[in-house]
Design a protein around this motif. Sequence first.
Motif, PDB file in Angstrom:
ATOM      1  N   GLY A 194      10.446   2.997   5.935  1.00  0.00           N
ATOM      2  CA  GLY A 194      10.934   2.805   4.578  1.00  0.00           C
ATOM      3  C   GLY A 194      11.399   1.392   4.337  1.00  0.00           C
ATOM      4  O   GLY A 194      11.545   0.578   5.257  1.00  0.00           O
ATOM      5  N   GLU A 197       5.287  -0.280   0.945  1.00  0.00           N
ATOM      6  CA  GLU A 197       5.133  -1.282   1.991  1.00  0.00           C
ATOM      7  C   GLU A 197       3.764  -1.944   1.922  1.00  0.00           C
ATOM      8  O   GLU A 197       3.627  -3.145   2.176  1.00  0.00           O
ATOM      9  N   GLU A 223       6.728   5.635   0.531  1.00  0.00           N
ATOM     10  CA  GLU A 223       7.191   4.501   1.324  1.00  0.00           C
ATOM     11  C   GLU A 223       6.012   3.667   1.826  1.00  0.00           C
ATOM     12  O   GLU A 223       6.064   2.433   1.837  1.00  0.00           O
TER      13      GLU A 223
END
Length: 404
Positions: free
Chosen positions: A265, A208, A204
């Motif tokens: 997330g 990102e 995650e």
Amino acid sequence: MTRTEYPWLLPSAMAGPELPGDRGRSRRTVRDWVVDLTAFLCAAGIGLATLATIEADPTTSDTFVLVDSLVGAAACCALWFRRRWPVGLAVALTLLSTVEPVAAGALLVALFSVAVHRPFRPVVLVGALALAVVPVQPYLRPDPNTSFLASTIIGLLLILLVLSWGMVVRSRRQLVVSLRERAVRAETEAALRAEQAQRLAREEIAREMHDVLAHRLTLLSVHAGALEFRPDAPPAEVARAAGVIRDSAHEALQDLREIIGVLRGPRDSDGNRPQPTLATLDALVAESREAGMKVTLDNRLADPGAVPAAPGRTVYRIAQEALTNARKHAPGTEVTVAVTGGPGQGITVEVRNPAPTEPFTPVPGSGQGLIGLTERATLAGGRLDHGPAPDGGFEVRAWLPWAS
């Protein structure tokens, strides 16, 4: 109905798990020596009692007593081989006991060993042989003080008692082995789940980082390419492009720091939604109180709004997860949230709750939330500890850096 349709009917399933001593041991442990010595003394004691009964019979000659003594001693000494050859020794002593009553004690010990160290089928075969020859010994060498029927019944009961006792001991040991294997398997599965949760958290973060930094780095590349394409541009235009490059690099660095400190997330990535900070911790506590929780907030920071966004958001998430866990696993207790620290010394957040005093239905949980919080605090340069408190409650304590 077939055995393949019902696997528990297979002989391997009925036998249970194999025990460590089923195949014998090359070297005896201290416990093995103690058990073997105790078995030898029990067999010798029964043999001596039987020998005393034989000597008390005036019709028995001294030769018979001497032979009985030697054979009984040999039978007791043979018990030292019961771990390596339990079935063979039990069969031999069964046949010997038909003509030698002094070997009865050694026979009982051997049958007990077979029941403990061998599966059900050999125990049944050896036990059936021992039960079948029980009437032979009182018939060939009757006891003058006991009738034939009484001697036979006593012999049958002793053999059944010893075999049943041994099978109960084996079943208990198999249960312990099975529970131990199940506990080891559960610990392994828990470790794998924790590792998977950490891997998903890192994935995650990587996604990102790509989404947030791609735009900044693209601006850097465009303006740097423009400077390379027009080296003779006016100084004002060069200065403006350099300023854009500097600002984009600074913003990219800030975004990178925030992403490393926050495990969030893609499903939570809503650009229009304001991110929580330490200044919104009061609202979180008020919301928990409205839900019926007893929460005490001890915020000793002079200016919560001055806390940087990344550590403030991490403190908020830690308190949020800890309050959620307390609501699920310790309802009705008073939760204490304490926040201390300052620039240069970092921020410390502690969330404690006592053990619940009233019965409640526990809410199942996977434990992944605490794993994610630990990873979040570690990647932010801090640390997080959690576990049972001395008073039986639960405590979550985290420290995060705060640059001066």
